[in-house]
Design a protein around this motif. Structure first.
Motif, PDB file in Angstrom:
ATOM      1  N   TRP A  39      13.255 -32.220  -1.129  1.00 27.52           N
ATOM      2  CA  TRP A  39      13.992 -33.028  -0.160  1.00 27.52           C
ATOM      3  C   TRP A  39      13.067 -33.875   0.716  1.00 27.52           C
ATOM      4  O   TRP A  39      13.359 -35.031   0.996  1.00 27.52           O
ATOM      5  N   ASN A  40      11.909 -33.351   1.129  1.00 30.41           N
ATOM      6  CA  ASN A  40      11.074 -34.151   2.037  1.00 30.41           C
ATOM      7  C   ASN A  40      10.163 -35.150   1.318  1.00 30.41           C
ATOM      8  O   ASN A  40       9.541 -35.993   1.967  1.00 30.41           O
ATOM      9  N   PRO A  43      12.468 -39.306   0.326  1.00 33.87           N
ATOM     10  CA  PRO A  43      12.448 -40.507   1.173  1.00 33.87           C
ATOM     11  C   PRO A  43      11.087 -41.203   1.202  1.00 33.87           C
ATOM     12  O   PRO A  43      11.013 -42.435   1.268  1.00 33.87           O
ATOM     13  N   ALA A  74       8.886 -36.878   7.141  1.00 33.30           N
ATOM     14  CA  ALA A  74      10.276 -36.968   6.686  1.00 33.30           C
ATOM     15  C   ALA A  74      11.021 -35.672   6.987  1.00 33.30           C
ATOM     16  O   ALA A  74      12.184 -35.688   7.406  1.00 33.30           O
ATOM     17  N   PHE A  76      15.296 -38.571   7.159  1.00 30.67           N
ATOM     18  CA  PHE A  76      15.234 -39.365   5.934  1.00 30.67           C
ATOM     19  C   PHE A  76      14.786 -40.800   6.202  1.00 30.67           C
ATOM     20  O   PHE A  76      13.944 -41.348   5.496  1.00 30.67           O
ATOM     21  N   GLY A  89      11.236 -41.104   6.957  1.00 30.76           N
ATOM     22  CA  GLY A  89      10.495 -40.861   5.719  1.00 30.76           C
ATOM     23  C   GLY A  89      10.331 -42.140   4.920  1.00 30.76           C
ATOM     24  O   GLY A  89       9.253 -42.404   4.369  1.00 30.76           O
TER      25      GLY A  89
END
Length: 429
Positions: free
Chosen positions: A331-332, A335, A370, A375, A378
């Motif tokens: 997830w990180n 972005p 991020a 997001f 990021g």
């Protein structure tokens, strides 16, 4: 575990088993004679950025060079009596990736010994300096440059004899390795852990200083751009097999865990990636699944956007895998990748040129930004990283293999205060 007893921990055995998989695939890809000839060319190359060992020695030989360095890394951890955690796993996987890309055991050894000498000087445990001892490959070219280039002292009009040049390379490696833990510790305070590639920041500072010294005394440092573009299918298969092996390892070992993997993954992706971020200690073998997923994301990203799969992108993807145990997750990094890809599509450099391809994937070192600030920030972070690395990189003269890590320190130093300064106070605050 007793302080005097050395143990080859389960995690290191797993890594060695994956290295055997590496080696098997190398001999599937190339004939033994070609591999050994290629290793000779790799071991005697100066390894300046950008040097693709697939270009220098071939695909099979570059894999075996990585295996040799990985076994060396496990041996160092065993000698240290280092207990396995996210940092140790990260160091091993970074070694696996970056020995496709400018470093060999010959150039790493003096730097590691320098770190060991520092531990003796401070009368502390060698295991306190795991990251410095293993990630010193980031500045391996400062050693191999002297080993194999016979640098010309232009100010004095002399060329060093080979024996003197090799001795100078080893001596410089010992000297820099001795001070590396001090510099490494100082740099993390500069960017506050918002770049995961702290060694890149430290190595960049060292390389920038040495580049200035070399220029001042007329030591010629040649530029290098060796970029491999063949055998894309085999390389893609290799990356998918390695990523799949990590996921399978996590699934098999995780059966003894009480917490299901899906629960661990759900909690893992909620983590910002900012320290404390030892995913292996926090989530156990689920970290292997996270590492494998990151490897797949990096490989698929290259295939979708047409980036060459070679030693450079190997280093990028393996660094994503490595930090899947220490701060990165699915997830990180997304972005960051989106913002960096957007910048590469708009800047004046060709979209699939090496500098853009590397900057996009390496920008994920800024994943904690991020993860902590969202997001949107990021995307901004990835965009800014691609712009900064193009201008910061040349000052190290190819002596720092972690140039994107060096640039990321400036991104974090500039951007995080801006984000914090623009943040509005909430009612709870």
């Amino acid at each position: 575990m007793s302080e005097t007893k050395r143990v080859l921990h389960k995690e290191y055995k797993i890594f060695l088993l994956i290295c055997i998989l590496f080696a098997a695939m190398a001999f599937i890809f190339d004939r033994p004679a070609d591999i050994f000839q290629g290793l000779g060319r790799i071991f005697t190359h100066r390894g300046l950025l950008i040097t693709d060992f697939m270009y220098v020695g071939g695909l099979g030989a570059s894999i075996i060079n990585s295996v040799i360095a990985c076994v060396y890394g496990v041996a160092v951890l065993y000698f240290m009596r280092a207990k396995p955690n996210g940092a140790a796993l990260m160091c091993l996987w970074m070694t696996a990736g970056w020995t496709f890309w400018g470093a060999t055991v010959l150039s790493i050894l003096p730097l590691t010994v320098g770190v060991w000498l520092y531990s003796k000087y401070k009368k502390t445990k060698f295991s306190d300096y795991v990251v410095a001892a293993l990630l010193c490959h980031a500045i391996a070219p400062i050693v191999s440059l002297f080993y194999f280039s016979n640098p010309i002292f232009l100010n004095f009009g002399i060329v060093l004899p080979t024996a003197v040049s090799i001795a100078m390379g080893a001596g410089l490696g010992l000297f820099v390795g001795f001070f590396l833990p001090v510099i490494l510790g100082a740099m993390v305070r500069v960017h506050d852990g918002f770049t995961l590639y702290n060694m890149g920041v430290a190595g960049g500072m060292i390389a920038m200083l040495l580049a200035a010294v070399f220029a001042g005394f007329g030591i010629y440092v040649p530029t290098e751009l060796l970029w491999y573009t063949d055998r894309q299918l085999e390389i893609a298969i290799f990356l998918f097999v390695v990523s799949g092996a990590l996921i399978l390892t996590g699934l098999i070992l995780g059966r003894i865990n009480k917490t299901p993997h899906w629960e661990n993954i759900k909690n893992l992706v909620k983590h910002s990636g900012h320290a404390p971020n030892d995913f292996y200690s926090l989530f156990g073998e689920t970290a292997y699944i996270n590492m494998g997923l990151l490897g797949i994301i990096g490989t698929v990203w290259c295939l979708i956007f047409g980036f060459d799969l070679n030693a450079g992108t190997f280093a990028c993807i393996f660094s994503m895998i490595a930090f899947g145990s220490l701060g990165k997750h699915i997830w990180n990094v997304i972005p960051i990748l989106l913002g960096a890809t957007l910048c590469a599509s708009l800047n004046s450099v060709g979209f699939t040129e090496p500098s853009n391809a590397l900057a996009i994937l390496f920008a994920t070192c800024l994943a904690p930004i991020a993860g902590k600030y969202g997001f949107g920030w990021g995307i901004v972070t990835g965009f800014l990283h691609v712009l900064i690395v193009t201008h910061v990189g040349p000052v190290t003269n190819g002596l720092n293999l972690y140039n994107n890590g060096f640039a990321s320190g400036f991104v974090a130093l500039i951007l995080v205060p801006v984000i914090v300064g623009l943040k509005r106070k909430t009612a709870k605050e």
